[in-house]
Design a protein around this motif. Structure first.
Motif, PDB file in Angstrom:
ATOM      1  N   VAL A 194       1.761   2.164  -2.259  1.00 36.28           N
ATOM      2  CA  VAL A 194       1.675   1.553  -0.934  1.00 36.28           C
ATOM      3  C   VAL A 194       0.407   0.711  -0.874  1.00 36.28           C
ATOM      4  CG1 VAL A 194       1.653   1.936   1.551  1.00 36.28           C
ATOM      5  CG2 VAL A 194       2.826   3.563   0.053  1.00 36.28           C
ATOM      6  N   GLU A 195       0.575  -0.584  -0.636  1.00 36.65           N
ATOM      7  CA  GLU A 195      -0.550  -1.499  -0.521  1.00 36.65           C
ATOM      8  C   GLU A 195      -0.721  -1.901   0.934  1.00 36.65           C
ATOM      9  OE1 GLU A 195       0.140  -4.789  -3.231  1.00 36.65           O
ATOM     10  OE2 GLU A 195       1.437  -3.481  -4.414  1.00 36.65           O
ATOM     11  N   ARG A 196      -1.963  -1.885   1.393  1.00 41.34           N
ATOM     12  CA  ARG A 196      -2.302  -2.292   2.759  1.00 41.34           C
ATOM     13  C   ARG A 196      -1.432  -1.584   3.802  1.00 41.34           C
ATOM     14  NH1 ARG A 196      -1.072  -6.747  -0.026  1.00 41.34           N
ATOM     15  NH2 ARG A 196      -2.757  -7.939  -1.010  1.00 41.34           N
ATOM     16  N   GLY A 197      -1.354  -0.255   3.728  1.00 40.12           N
ATOM     17  CA  GLY A 197      -0.533   0.529   4.664  1.00 40.12           C
ATOM     18  C   GLY A 197      -0.913   0.251   6.110  1.00 40.12           C
ATOM     19  N   THR A 198       0.042  -0.080   6.952  1.00 41.44           N
ATOM     20  CA  THR A 198      -0.050  -0.425   8.394  1.00 41.44           C
ATOM     21  C   THR A 198      -0.776  -1.749   8.656  1.00 41.44           C
ATOM     22  OG1 THR A 198      -2.122   0.557   9.262  1.00 41.44           O
ATOM     23  CG2 THR A 198      -0.298   2.081   8.878  1.00 41.44           C
ATOM     24  N   GLN A 253       1.571  -5.452   4.277  1.00 44.09           N
ATOM     25  CA  GLN A 253       1.964  -4.124   3.750  1.00 44.09           C
ATOM     26  C   GLN A 253       3.096  -4.261   2.734  1.00 44.09           C
ATOM     27  OE1 GLN A 253       2.746  -0.743   6.543  1.00 44.09           O
ATOM     28  NE2 GLN A 253       4.804  -0.790   5.713  1.00 44.09           N
ATOM     29  N   ALA A 266       4.082   4.370   6.125  1.00 42.88           N
ATOM     30  CA  ALA A 266       4.652   3.114   5.627  1.00 42.88           C
ATOM     31  C   ALA A 266       5.890   3.369   4.780  1.00 42.88           C
ATOM     32  CB  ALA A 266       3.598   2.347   4.822  1.00 42.88           C
ATOM     33  N   CYS A 287      -0.365   5.296   4.980  1.00 43.28           N
ATOM     34  CA  CYS A 287       0.484   4.954   3.830  1.00 43.28           C
ATOM     35  C   CYS A 287       1.750   5.792   3.783  1.00 43.28           C
ATOM     36  CB  CYS A 287      -0.307   5.091   2.528  1.00 43.28           C
ATOM     37  SG  CYS A 287      -1.516   3.763   2.318  1.00 43.28           S
TER      38      CYS A 287
END
Lengths: 240, 240
Positions: A203-207, A211, A141, A138
């Motif tokens: 940060v949502e759904r990092g990587t 994302q 990201a 995250c």
């Protein structure tokens, strides 16, 4: 002689798995992973396309918990029973097979596998392979370093009482706040009380596919998935 | 069109490098890394045996600092000049070449590359590949999970003032203390004052050859290498 090998998968991008994890997942003949009932499971999704055709899968489905409170004795008892049952099954399998257990992030950092790890001790060979933590994915990201120089980083759970959150948010330079989800309004209030809200990122759904990185202050709280981490970057000592 | 790609190498075991890092290191034609003057460098040692025969290497040697104090203006000025000079050299190289920059652990977590990263912005294409942090490798070396349930983890630098160390050590459940070295006597006193010394582990060279794990209370402070991390494991909420 078999073994249980728990493999940290990292933050979500399959290329961020370690060389060792990649090799173990691709070679797995017996594969276990946690998931919510009726879901495909995050860990299983990360390894899609990497598995042998003849792999035997063991989805370990958490007991359904929508009707009982998370901190109730009943929930805790059901969860303990769930871990006991899978300890028995995995111990039996590990007599003859190498069983790969998948774990998002790093298994020793708030990972569910730890509840099996402690129970499996002395019963069969157990190995754990580290992974890149979800919070590391995250902060990458955001494209901004999380800590510099003498910065203190505190990792907090959104499930903590609000006054504890405020105290830690005031006291550390850099922050990573996990288990946000339904706790996000509380986390946002605590950050505001600590004077840190303007520097916070969600940060949502990092990587992972989908994302999303946004300033927390601008975020609609009704639209926040479970897999979100709040970050405040440190601004520590550096040569100008 | 070239680029600068900084690659997190993880805690030391080459198998714990990410699949992406492994691929980039093995394919590198131009390779840069930090090291102390006269040393081979930790990052360079991790990738020994992985490199192309025709790789061109750029050791970035820190200015010698034994005669000036770490927190002096003179030291800071020399360090800033060092980063400026390498920013110029790497920017020039990145016009035509892909330059791989090695970094132990994770580049955005107290990494030296961040001082180049901020200076390179807008001058050339820069990419950063996450890695497993050194502290993650160290908690795996102890074989014990670092955090459970709602545990608060605080990451502290041994360079912090003693009273700040004590306060954070009292306030968090799990602790990772880096930059120990000559600060270890202070770290030990602070842990004792916070009532945490008996639960503290010293991990040297986590996941690397010569790894050593011992209770901090039993450790001879005269025999501590730079690459040591002190850990206190959390004992948080879990189903019994």
């Amino acid at each position: 002689m078999g073994a249980i090998i728990c493999v940290g998968l990292g933050p979500g991008d399959p290329e961020l798995m370690s060389v060792k994890a990649d090799r173990l997942v691709r070679g797995a003949t017996h594969l276990a992973y946690f998931r919510k009932a009726g879901r495909s499971g995050v860990a299983r999704r990360i390894v899609a396309g990497m598995l042998r055709e003849d792999v035997i899968e063991y989805p370990m489905e958490y007991p359904v918990t929508t009707e009982i409170a998370f901190d109730s004795k009943d929930y805790t008892a059901r969860l303990a029973q769930f871990y006991e049952e899978w300890t028995e099954r995995l111990t039996a399998l590990a007599q003859d097979h190498e069983v790969i257990v998948l774990c998002e992030g790093d298994p020793f950092f708030y990972g569910s596998f730890m509840h099996l790890h402690s129970r499996l001790q002395g019963r069969c060979t157990v190995e754990v392979v580290p992974g890149i933590t979800g919070m590391t994915g995250c902060w990458h990201a955001t494209g901004i370093p999380i800590t510099w120089g003498d910065d203190v980083l505190s990792v907090l759970m959104g499930t903590l009482p609000e006054e504890q959150l405020v105290r830690h948010m005031r006291d550390a330079h850099a922050l990573a706040i996990m288990k946000t989800g339904r706790n996000l309004p509380k986390v946002k209030r605590a950050l505001a009380a600590a004077g840190r809200l303007q520097d916070a990122w969600l940060v949502e759904r990092g990587t992972m596919p989908g994302q999303r990185v946004a300033p927390l202050a601008d975020t609609d709280l009704d639209d926040c998935p479970y897999f979100a981490i709040v970050l405040v970057h440190g601004q520590g000592r550096r040569p100008e």
